[in-house]
Design a protein around this motif. Sequence first.
Motif, PDB file in Angstrom:
ATOM      1  N   GLU A 226      44.468  96.867  36.872  1.00  0.00           N
ATOM      2  CA  GLU A 226      43.638  95.827  37.486  1.00  0.00           C
ATOM      3  C   GLU A 226      43.171  96.258  38.873  1.00  0.00           C
ATOM      4  O   GLU A 226      42.033  96.001  39.265  1.00  0.00           O
ATOM      5  CB  GLU A 226      44.423  94.517  37.581  1.00  0.00           C
ATOM      6  CG  GLU A 226      44.790  93.923  36.234  1.00  0.00           C
ATOM      7  CD  GLU A 226      45.869  92.849  36.354  1.00  0.00           C
ATOM      8  OE1 GLU A 226      46.411  92.666  37.460  1.00  0.00           O
ATOM      9  OE2 GLU A 226      46.159  92.211  35.342  1.00  0.00           O
ATOM     10  N   ALA A 227      44.062  96.908  39.610  1.00  0.00           N
ATOM     11  CA  ALA A 227      43.709  97.392  40.948  1.00  0.00           C
ATOM     12  C   ALA A 227      42.627  98.468  40.858  1.00  0.00           C
ATOM     13  O   ALA A 227      41.719  98.516  41.696  1.00  0.00           O
ATOM     14  CB  ALA A 227      44.944  97.942  41.656  1.00  0.00           C
ATOM     15  N   ALA A 228      42.720  99.310  39.834  1.00  0.00           N
ATOM     16  CA  ALA A 228      41.700 100.344  39.657  1.00  0.00           C
ATOM     17  C   ALA A 228      40.345  99.708  39.389  1.00  0.00           C
ATOM     18  O   ALA A 228      39.329 100.119  39.964  1.00  0.00           O
ATOM     19  CB  ALA A 228      42.088 101.281  38.510  1.00  0.00           C
ATOM     20  N   LEU A 229      40.301  98.699  38.542  1.00  0.00           N
ATOM     21  CA  LEU A 229      39.043  98.008  38.249  1.00  0.00           C
ATOM     22  C   LEU A 229      38.516  97.288  39.489  1.00  0.00           C
ATOM     23  O   LEU A 229      37.314  97.279  39.742  1.00  0.00           O
ATOM     24  CB  LEU A 229      39.231  97.023  37.094  1.00  0.00           C
ATOM     25  CG  LEU A 229      39.481  97.653  35.721  1.00  0.00           C
ATOM     26  CD1 LEU A 229      39.778  96.579  34.679  1.00  0.00           C
ATOM     27  CD2 LEU A 229      38.284  98.489  35.299  1.00  0.00           C
ATOM     28  N   ALA A 230      39.407  96.686  40.273  1.00  0.00           N
ATOM     29  CA  ALA A 230      38.986  95.988  41.491  1.00  0.00           C
ATOM     30  C   ALA A 230      38.387  96.961  42.506  1.00  0.00           C
ATOM     31  O   ALA A 230      37.508  96.592  43.288  1.00  0.00           O
ATOM     32  CB  ALA A 230      40.176  95.249  42.106  1.00  0.00           C
ATOM     33  N   ALA A 231      38.853  98.205  42.489  1.00  0.00           N
ATOM     34  CA  ALA A 231      38.354  99.215  43.429  1.00  0.00           C
ATOM     35  C   ALA A 231      37.164  99.982  42.869  1.00  0.00           C
ATOM     36  O   ALA A 231      36.648 100.876  43.539  1.00  0.00           O
ATOM     37  CB  ALA A 231      39.475 100.191  43.774  1.00  0.00           C
ATOM     38  N   GLY A 232      36.747  99.643  41.642  1.00  0.00           N
ATOM     39  CA  GLY A 232      35.611 100.335  41.048  1.00  0.00           C
ATOM     40  C   GLY A 232      35.995 101.647  40.402  1.00  0.00           C
ATOM     41  O   GLY A 232      35.153 102.522  40.214  1.00  0.00           O
ATOM     42  N   ARG A 233      37.249 101.808  40.048  1.00  0.00           N
ATOM     43  CA  ARG A 233      37.728 103.029  39.412  1.00  0.00           C
ATOM     44  C   ARG A 233      38.151 102.700  37.989  1.00  0.00           C
ATOM     45  O   ARG A 233      38.253 101.546  37.588  1.00  0.00           O
ATOM     46  CB  ARG A 233      38.926 103.614  40.183  1.00  0.00           C
ATOM     47  CG  ARG A 233      38.636 103.883  41.638  1.00  0.00           C
ATOM     48  CD  ARG A 233      37.683 105.022  41.768  1.00  0.00           C
ATOM     49  NE  ARG A 233      37.585 105.454  43.143  1.00  0.00           N
ATOM     50  CZ  ARG A 233      36.502 105.936  43.677  1.00  0.00           C
ATOM     51  NH1 ARG A 233      35.419 106.064  42.968  1.00  0.00           N
ATOM     52  NH2 ARG A 233      36.470 106.317  44.928  1.00  0.00           N
ATOM     53  N   ARG A 234      38.444 103.747  37.214  1.00  0.00           N
ATOM     54  CA  ARG A 234      38.803 103.533  35.812  1.00  0.00           C
ATOM     55  C   ARG A 234      40.268 103.789  35.507  1.00  0.00           C
ATOM     56  O   ARG A 234      40.792 103.273  34.543  1.00  0.00           O
ATOM     57  CB  ARG A 234      37.957 104.432  34.920  1.00  0.00           C
ATOM     58  CG  ARG A 234      36.528 103.986  34.831  1.00  0.00           C
ATOM     59  CD  ARG A 234      35.780 104.842  33.883  1.00  0.00           C
ATOM     60  NE  ARG A 234      35.229 105.970  34.629  1.00  0.00           N
ATOM     61  CZ  ARG A 234      34.539 106.940  34.102  1.00  0.00           C
ATOM     62  NH1 ARG A 234      34.333 106.972  32.818  1.00  0.00           N
ATOM     63  NH2 ARG A 234      34.071 107.907  34.845  1.00  0.00           N
ATOM     64  N   SER A 235      40.928 104.612  36.323  1.00  0.00           N
ATOM     65  CA  SER A 235      42.247 105.089  35.965  1.00  0.00           C
ATOM     66  C   SER A 235      43.358 104.375  36.732  1.00  0.00           C
ATOM     67  O   SER A 235      43.420 104.436  37.965  1.00  0.00           O
ATOM     68  CB  SER A 235      42.337 106.594  36.238  1.00  0.00           C
ATOM     69  OG  SER A 235      43.649 107.044  36.042  1.00  0.00           O
ATOM     70  N   GLY A 236      44.234 103.736  35.976  1.00  0.00           N
ATOM     71  CA  GLY A 236      45.415 103.139  36.587  1.00  0.00           C
ATOM     72  C   GLY A 236      46.422 104.193  37.011  1.00  0.00           C
ATOM     73  O   GLY A 236      47.208 103.984  37.936  1.00  0.00           O
ATOM     74  N   ASP A 237      46.408 105.347  36.340  1.00  0.00           N
ATOM     75  CA  ASP A 237      47.311 106.436  36.724  1.00  0.00           C
ATOM     76  C   ASP A 237      46.986 106.945  38.120  1.00  0.00           C
ATOM     77  O   ASP A 237      47.883 107.264  38.898  1.00  0.00           O
ATOM     78  CB  ASP A 237      47.213 107.590  35.725  1.00  0.00           C
ATOM     79  CG  ASP A 237      47.788 107.227  34.372  1.00  0.00           C
ATOM     80  OD1 ASP A 237      48.610 106.290  34.312  1.00  0.00           O
ATOM     81  OD2 ASP A 237      47.412 107.879  33.382  1.00  0.00           O
ATOM     82  N   ALA A 238      45.707 107.030  38.452  1.00  0.00           N
ATOM     83  CA  ALA A 238      45.326 107.478  39.795  1.00  0.00           C
ATOM     84  C   ALA A 238      45.831 106.503  40.845  1.00  0.00           C
ATOM     85  O   ALA A 238      46.269 106.905  41.927  1.00  0.00           O
ATOM     86  CB  ALA A 238      43.817 107.633  39.887  1.00  0.00           C
ATOM     87  N   VAL A 239      45.806 105.208  40.531  1.00  0.00           N
ATOM     88  CA  VAL A 239      46.335 104.202  41.460  1.00  0.00           C
ATOM     89  C   VAL A 239      47.844 104.365  41.594  1.00  0.00           C
ATOM     90  O   VAL A 239      48.396 104.229  42.689  1.00  0.00           O
ATOM     91  CB  VAL A 239      45.952 102.776  41.008  1.00  0.00           C
ATOM     92  CG1 VAL A 239      46.601 101.731  41.894  1.00  0.00           C
ATOM     93  CG2 VAL A 239      44.445 102.610  41.019  1.00  0.00           C
TER      94      VAL A 239
END
Length: 168
Positions: free
Chosen positions: A51-64
């Motif tokens: 969800e944080a990745a989507l909120a930041a405009g990113r796709r990967s939760g692993d990167a978060v």
Amino acid sequence: MAQRQKEPLRPLTPDERAELRRVARASSEPAGRVARAKAVLAVADGARFTEAALAAGRRSGDAVAHLVARFNRHGPAALDAGHGGGRPVRYGPSERERILQEFRRRALRRAPQGLPTVSTATILHVLWGAGYTWQRDRSWCSTGTAKRKRKDGTVVDVVDPQAAPKKS
């Protein structure tokens, strides 16, 4: 069912939270830094990594997840982009400072303790990174005169008396 987070975000200090909010709202910050700040803030507010990745405009939760682990270790310095791949950094901050120091002394290659093995390209990149440039005013040229090579030597044969008013 979602997996448990291996390394959850540690509690943020008020200063860290204020810094993250400032960076997340700044239009003058690099876009990657803003996205990382938004992701960390979303996780701090209780969002999952995806969800944080989507909120930041990113796709990967692993990167978060990797960002959160880095933030836990380094604090707000984790928002800065790391080395993006390619050749490893050969001249770090201390070496770059030494190049600038020798440049200011005008002894890059002449002095025995100078830097005779550093390439010209590396020196130029360090100087450009420090804000040195020679393309704006070309102050090393004497404006208004032209030197011509003749058989009997170099002659100054063209002098423009209007050079100073034209320059400004």
